[in-house]
Design a protein around this motif. Structure first.
Motif, PDB file in Angstrom:
ATOM      1  N   GLN A  46       0.835  -1.192   0.000  1.00 46.32           N
ATOM      2  CA  GLN A  46       0.000   0.000   0.000  1.00 46.32           C
ATOM      3  C   GLN A  46       0.882   1.259   0.000  1.00 46.32           C
ATOM      4  OE1 GLN A  46      -2.274  -1.109   3.562  1.00 46.32           O
ATOM      5  NE2 GLN A  46      -4.143  -0.968   2.346  1.00 46.32           N
ATOM      6  N   PRO A  47       0.703   2.131  -0.959  1.00 42.86           N
ATOM      7  CA  PRO A  47       1.522   3.350  -0.981  1.00 42.86           C
ATOM      8  C   PRO A  47       0.976   4.404  -0.033  1.00 42.86           C
ATOM      9  CG  PRO A  47      -0.016   3.408  -2.786  1.00 42.86           C
ATOM     10  CD  PRO A  47      -0.230   2.070  -2.099  1.00 42.86           C
ATOM     11  N   ASN A  48       1.809   5.331   0.352  1.00 45.85           N
ATOM     12  CA  ASN A  48       1.296   6.561   0.934  1.00 45.85           C
ATOM     13  C   ASN A  48       0.599   7.346  -0.177  1.00 45.85           C
ATOM     14  OD1 ASN A  48       2.599   5.968   3.429  1.00 45.85           O
ATOM     15  ND2 ASN A  48       4.498   6.808   2.604  1.00 45.85           N
ATOM     16  N   ILE A  49      -0.373   8.165   0.207  1.00 41.64           N
ATOM     17  CA  ILE A  49      -1.126   8.945  -0.774  1.00 41.64           C
ATOM     18  C   ILE A  49      -1.237  10.380  -0.265  1.00 41.64           C
ATOM     19  CG2 ILE A  49      -3.299   9.198  -2.031  1.00 41.64           C
ATOM     20  CD1 ILE A  49      -3.800   6.172  -1.389  1.00 41.64           C
ATOM     21  N   ILE A  50      -0.892  11.328  -1.099  1.00 40.14           N
ATOM     22  CA  ILE A  50      -1.105  12.737  -0.785  1.00 40.14           C
ATOM     23  C   ILE A  50      -2.034  13.311  -1.843  1.00 40.14           C
ATOM     24  CG2 ILE A  50      -0.067  15.012  -0.478  1.00 40.14           C
ATOM     25  CD1 ILE A  50       2.479  13.683   0.450  1.00 40.14           C
ATOM     26  N   PHE A  51      -3.191  13.774  -1.410  1.00 40.92           N
ATOM     27  CA  PHE A  51      -4.185  14.362  -2.313  1.00 40.92           C
ATOM     28  C   PHE A  51      -4.218  15.865  -2.069  1.00 40.92           C
ATOM     29  CE2 PHE A  51      -8.897  15.358  -2.851  1.00 40.92           C
ATOM     30  CZ  PHE A  51      -8.738  15.725  -4.177  1.00 40.92           C
ATOM     31  N   ILE A  52      -3.871  16.632  -3.092  1.00 41.90           N
ATOM     32  CA  ILE A  52      -3.770  18.085  -2.992  1.00 41.90           C
ATOM     33  C   ILE A  52      -4.878  18.721  -3.829  1.00 41.90           C
ATOM     34  CG2 ILE A  52      -2.327  20.100  -3.495  1.00 41.90           C
ATOM     35  CD1 ILE A  52       0.104  18.173  -3.167  1.00 41.90           C
ATOM     36  N   LEU A  53      -5.719  19.513  -3.160  1.00 40.38           N
ATOM     37  CA  LEU A  53      -6.827  20.201  -3.828  1.00 40.38           C
ATOM     38  C   LEU A  53      -6.603  21.706  -3.723  1.00 40.38           C
ATOM     39  CD1 LEU A  53      -9.588  19.495  -5.206  1.00 40.38           C
ATOM     40  CD2 LEU A  53     -10.658  19.995  -2.998  1.00 40.38           C
ATOM     41  N   THR A  54      -6.599  22.374  -4.864  1.00 38.12           N
ATOM     42  CA  THR A  54      -6.483  23.830  -4.872  1.00 38.12           C
ATOM     43  C   THR A  54      -7.859  24.442  -5.081  1.00 38.12           C
ATOM     44  OG1 THR A  54      -5.984  23.805  -7.247  1.00 38.12           O
ATOM     45  CG2 THR A  54      -4.119  23.824  -5.713  1.00 38.12           C
ATOM     46  N   ASP A  55      -8.001  25.729  -4.769  1.00 38.09           N
ATOM     47  CA  ASP A  55      -9.305  26.385  -4.789  1.00 38.09           C
ATOM     48  C   ASP A  55      -9.371  27.387  -5.944  1.00 38.09           C
ATOM     49  OD1 ASP A  55     -11.749  27.525  -4.169  1.00 38.09           O
ATOM     50  OD2 ASP A  55     -11.374  27.549  -2.019  1.00 38.09           O
ATOM     51  N   ASP A  56     -10.187  27.096  -6.945  1.00 38.84           N
ATOM     52  CA  ASP A  56     -10.405  27.971  -8.106  1.00 38.84           C
ATOM     53  C   ASP A  56      -9.281  27.903  -9.133  1.00 38.84           C
ATOM     54  OD1 ASP A  56     -12.796  28.811  -7.084  1.00 38.84           O
ATOM     55  OD2 ASP A  56     -12.264  30.917  -6.850  1.00 38.84           O
ATOM     56  N   GLN A  57      -8.480  26.854  -9.134  1.00 43.23           N
ATOM     57  CA  GLN A  57      -7.432  26.744 -10.151  1.00 43.23           C
ATOM     58  C   GLN A  57      -8.015  26.129 -11.413  1.00 43.23           C
ATOM     59  OE1 GLN A  57      -3.935  24.513  -9.038  1.00 43.23           O
ATOM     60  NE2 GLN A  57      -2.844  25.000 -10.930  1.00 43.23           N
ATOM     61  N   ARG A  58      -8.114  26.926 -12.469  1.00 40.18           N
ATOM     62  CA  ARG A  58      -8.680  26.435 -13.718  1.00 40.18           C
ATOM     63  C   ARG A  58      -7.666  25.580 -14.467  1.00 40.18           C
ATOM     64  NH1 ARG A  58     -10.111  31.456 -17.290  1.00 40.18           N
ATOM     65  NH2 ARG A  58      -8.770  30.852 -19.029  1.00 40.18           N
ATOM     66  N   TRP A  59      -8.158  24.835 -15.466  1.00 37.55           N
ATOM     67  CA  TRP A  59      -7.304  23.856 -16.158  1.00 37.55           C
ATOM     68  C   TRP A  59      -6.082  24.493 -16.801  1.00 37.55           C
ATOM     69  CZ3 TRP A  59     -10.507  26.662 -19.137  1.00 37.55           C
ATOM     70  CH2 TRP A  59     -10.147  26.897 -20.450  1.00 37.55           C
ATOM     71  N   SER A  60      -6.213  25.729 -17.271  1.00 39.59           N
ATOM     72  CA  SER A  60      -5.113  26.352 -18.011  1.00 39.59           C
ATOM     73  C   SER A  60      -4.105  27.039 -17.103  1.00 39.59           C
ATOM     74  CB  SER A  60      -5.669  27.374 -19.009  1.00 39.59           C
ATOM     75  OG  SER A  60      -6.343  28.423 -18.325  1.00 39.59           O
ATOM     76  N   ALA A  61      -4.363  27.105 -15.802  1.00 37.66           N
ATOM     77  CA  ALA A  61      -3.448  27.778 -14.866  1.00 37.66           C
ATOM     78  C   ALA A  61      -2.340  26.824 -14.438  1.00 37.66           C
ATOM     79  CB  ALA A  61      -4.209  28.306 -13.661  1.00 37.66           C
ATOM     80  N   LEU A  62      -1.607  26.350 -15.420  1.00 41.54           N
ATOM     81  CA  LEU A  62      -0.576  25.342 -15.215  1.00 41.54           C
ATOM     82  C   LEU A  62       0.435  25.476 -16.352  1.00 41.54           C
ATOM     83  CD1 LEU A  62      -0.032  22.763 -13.354  1.00 41.54           C
ATOM     84  CD2 LEU A  62      -1.047  21.459 -15.239  1.00 41.54           C
ATOM     85  N   GLY A  63       1.707  25.521 -16.001  1.00 40.82           N
ATOM     86  CA  GLY A  63       2.720  25.625 -17.047  1.00 40.82           C
ATOM     87  C   GLY A  63       2.643  24.485 -18.028  1.00 40.82           C
ATOM     88  N   TYR A  64       2.410  23.254 -17.524  1.00 42.92           N
ATOM     89  CA  TYR A  64       2.378  22.083 -18.398  1.00 42.92           C
ATOM     90  C   TYR A  64       1.250  22.174 -19.419  1.00 42.92           C
ATOM     91  CZ  TYR A  64       2.689  17.241 -19.891  1.00 42.92           C
ATOM     92  OH  TYR A  64       2.842  16.102 -20.648  1.00 42.92           O
ATOM     93  N   ALA A  65       0.204  22.953 -19.086  1.00 44.48           N
ATOM     94  CA  ALA A  65      -0.922  23.116 -20.009  1.00 44.48           C
ATOM     95  C   ALA A  65      -0.615  24.129 -21.103  1.00 44.48           C
ATOM     96  CB  ALA A  65      -2.168  23.543 -19.239  1.00 44.48           C
ATOM     97  N   GLY A  66       0.614  24.705 -21.076  1.00 49.75           N
ATOM     98  CA  GLY A  66       1.006  25.649 -22.107  1.00 49.75           C
ATOM     99  C   GLY A  66       0.879  27.102 -21.698  1.00 49.75           C
ATOM    100  N   ASN A  67       0.671  27.355 -20.405  1.00 44.14           N
ATOM    101  CA  ASN A  67       0.528  28.723 -19.917  1.00 44.14           C
ATOM    102  C   ASN A  67       1.908  29.267 -19.527  1.00 44.14           C
ATOM    103  OD1 ASN A  67      -0.047  31.088 -18.448  1.00 44.14           O
ATOM    104  ND2 ASN A  67      -1.994  30.252 -17.703  1.00 44.14           N
ATOM    105  N   ASP A  68       2.379  30.279 -20.236  1.00 44.71           N
ATOM    106  CA  ASP A  68       3.693  30.854 -19.965  1.00 44.71           C
ATOM    107  C   ASP A  68       3.676  31.886 -18.844  1.00 44.71           C
ATOM    108  OD1 ASP A  68       4.829  29.359 -22.028  1.00 44.71           O
ATOM    109  OD2 ASP A  68       4.373  30.891 -23.535  1.00 44.71           O
ATOM    110  N   LEU A  69       2.491  32.245 -18.361  1.00 49.67           N
ATOM    111  CA  LEU A  69       2.389  33.282 -17.340  1.00 49.67           C
ATOM    112  C   LEU A  69       2.479  32.718 -15.924  1.00 49.67           C
ATOM    113  CD1 LEU A  69      -0.522  35.363 -18.907  1.00 49.67           C
ATOM    114  CD2 LEU A  69       1.912  35.941 -18.903  1.00 49.67           C
TER     115      LEU A  69
END
Length: 587
Positions: A46-69
């Motif tokens: 059984q692995p350890n599990i860390i579940f991280i939930l952010t508040d109001d983070q839209r799909w594009s607010a991520l560098g990996y999604a192609g957002n340079d800002l």
């Protein structure tokens, strides 16, 4: 335990009189030992599990999604070496209902929890993912915004502290009121430190699951500046001018239903985006707060490495709902557009470092099933999501989800409730209080959802299919406890002490509701209008009352001999909204 069983079996062997009995007992002993070793092996796996939930983070607010800002190197690294779900969505684009779905594994139209509900039903929480993890032998912790009213919260986790922005302060103190070692720190830093302490102190003889719910990047409503970030983020975007939002013209705003144009989505646009200075401050603040969360995730990964747990800890990162950044001249979430429902979702499992970008529609309702799958625990039969773990273990895996249900059912005068369906190429949405307001988009050809095809020639059959599917989903995921009012009657009689004839409405409150707290009656001269939830003759709105008989008609004048139609819904003792009753007629 195995040693005790061995001693017991040895005493039985010594008492045996024949070799046959001896052989049987030895076989029993071997079976018990093998079973015991298998259980220990399962725990070790059984692995350890860390579940991280952010508040109001839209799909594009991520560098990996192609957002340079946005500056998210740690989240990007997790996505680069894990699963990244390109089309992840929430079932409900609002924090309360979204979090209730994650906890309980069921849709909003099943759990019926919203901001006005005085508590979530115990029946749903009995099979919540923290309880199921405890059964599976996990040590559990929670820090941050719980977001759901539940008296038994402290019993769900071994370690728990619930907190969010402090609404008493209408300035930076809404985010700066928690202390570490005597110093006041940002909530993001506080949550990160609680995570580090949990990892240090969690028992070493069992796996852990740590749930972290960051308040960032949620604006601090009521504060003039709205966004408050840590000084470490000051330099980010300092010399950058944020481009104007897409769909910013009046045309896109004017196309919206009146209830949206006059609702909270517009009100909060005035708070955050209605001037160039506000827009620059708010968008930069939003991205700077996300960068703060990313720094804490980086520290958590360093702590895992320091404690030797980095190779056995699964990390899941997700947003609780999407967010408008001025598109259509709106702010907030709540609506069925992609801005509102799409979120980042990353799953990183160091034991199975398979990177894949997934096109299929994963949802927040899948997170609890995924967590239990990682834990090797069975999924409760009443849960409605699917595990995403097979994407790590199978070369080609099909979730078999061709249609995703999205909804925002909270009946609140400033946010019109709505519902919709998303397929690979299409999205259908309608507004619940007037189902004649419909939108249909080909999301492949029109990803911005700007060309509403609901009234386009040639789309009638597709539109009707979506309507039917929507009705089927409503029946499939209906609340199993409250039900709807029944036994509808309309009586004609005199008002007490007068000679004035009136119509009196009555119904039977469903048993699952306990005590009725409020009701809403719709009356129409058209059965079709009533199917669309249009009560053009009388819409009582929500009436706070326990009365369910002798309710006097207060609508437009009615004509003798004419057939009319009505239905009613109620709010139960927890202020959970029931489904409408069946339609009844009267003359």
């Amino acid at each position: 335990m195995v040693r005790q069983i061995f001693s017991l079996r040895l005493r039985q062997i010594l008492l045996c009189k024949t070799s046959l009995k001896l052989s049987i007992v030895l076989l029993l002993f071997q079976g018990v030992c093998f079973k015991g070793n298998a259980q220990e092996a399962n725990v070790a796996d059984q692995p350890n599990i860390i579940f991280i939930l952010t508040d109001d983070q839209r799909w594009s607010a991520l560098g990996y999604a192609g957002n340079d800002l946005v500056h998210t190197p740690t989240m990007d690294d997790l996505a680069t070496h894990g699963l990244y779900f390109k089309n992840a969505m929430v079932t409900t684009p609002i924090c309360a209902a979204s979090r209730a779905t994650i906890l309980t594994g069921v849709y909003e139209r099943t759990h019926r929890y919203d901001f006005q509900t005085s508590g979530i039903r115990e029946e749903f929480m009995q099979s919540s993912y923290p309880r199921e993890l405890n059964k599976a032998g996990y040590y559990t912790g929670f820090y941050g915004k719980f977001g759901v009213l539940y008296d038994g919260m402290e019993e769900l986790f071994d370690e728990v502290e619930s907190y969010d922005r402090n609404g008493r302060y209408k300035d930076y103190r809404g985010y700066y009121y928690k202390t570490l070692d005597g110093d006041t720190v940002h909530l993001t830093r506080y949550t990160g430190q609680k995570a580090l302490d949990f990892i240090d102190q969690a028992p070493k003889d069992k796996p852990f699951c740590l749930s972290l719910s960051f308040s960032a990047p949620h604006a601090h409503d009521g504060a003039p500046k709205q966004y408050f970030w840590q000084k470490e983020s000051d330099h980010l975007l300092a010399d950058v001018t944020i481009p104007d939002p897409e769909l910013r013209g009046d045309t896109y705003f004017d196309r919206l239903p009146k209830a949206v144009r006059e609702g909270f989505n517009r009100t909060r646009w005035y708070w955050r985006y209605d001037t160039p200075d506000k827009y620059q401050h708010s968008v930069k603040g939003y991205y700077r707060m996300i960068a703060g969360v990313d720094r804490e995730i980086s520290s958590i990964r360093e702590k895992l490495k320091e404690t030797g747990q980095d190779q056995n800890t699964v990390i899941i990162v997700m947003g609780d709902n999407g967010y408008f950044q001025g598109e259509r001249q709106l702010a907030g979430k709540w609506l069925m557009y992609d801005n509102s429902v799409r979120v980042p979702l990353i799953i990183y499992d160091p034991r199975n470092p398979r990177h894949r970008d997934i096109d299929q529609m994963a949802m927040n309702i899948d997170v609890p099933s995924t967590i239990l799958d990682f834990a090797g625990a069975p999924m409760p039969k009443e849960w409605q999501g699917k595990s995403l773990v097979p994407f790590l273990t199978a070369d080609a895996y099909d979730m078999e989800r061709d249609t995703a249900l999205i909804e925002h059912l909270w009946d609140f005068e400033h946010i019109p409730p709505s519902e919709g369906l998303r397929t690979e190429h299409w999205k259908y949405m309608r507004y619940i209080n007037d189902k004649s307001i419909e939108e249909l988009y080909n999301t492949t050809e029109d990803p911005g959802e700007t060309n509403n095809l609901a009234s386009a020639p040639g789309q009638f059959i597709r539109l009707q299919e979506f309507r039917n599917w929507m009705n089927q989903k409503d029946s499939e995921y209906k609340d199993p406890y409250v039900g709807h009012p029944s036994g509808l009657k309309v009586d004609l009689g005199f008002l007490p002490g007068t000679k004035k004839l009136e119509r009196f409405f009555s119904w039977v409150v469903p048993k699952g509701a306990g005590t009725q707290k409020s009701y809403q009656i719709l009356v129409s001269d058209s059965e079709q209008n009533l199917k669309l939830n249009i009560g053009e003759l009388w819409n009582s709105g929500e009436v706070t009352s326990t009365e369910h008989s002798g309710i006097i008609y207060e609508g437009d004048a009615l004509e003798s001999g004419t057939t009319y139609y009505w239905k009613v819904r109620i709010w139960d003792d927890l202020h959970r909204l029931s489904r409408y009753s069946n339609i009844h007629s009267f003359q």
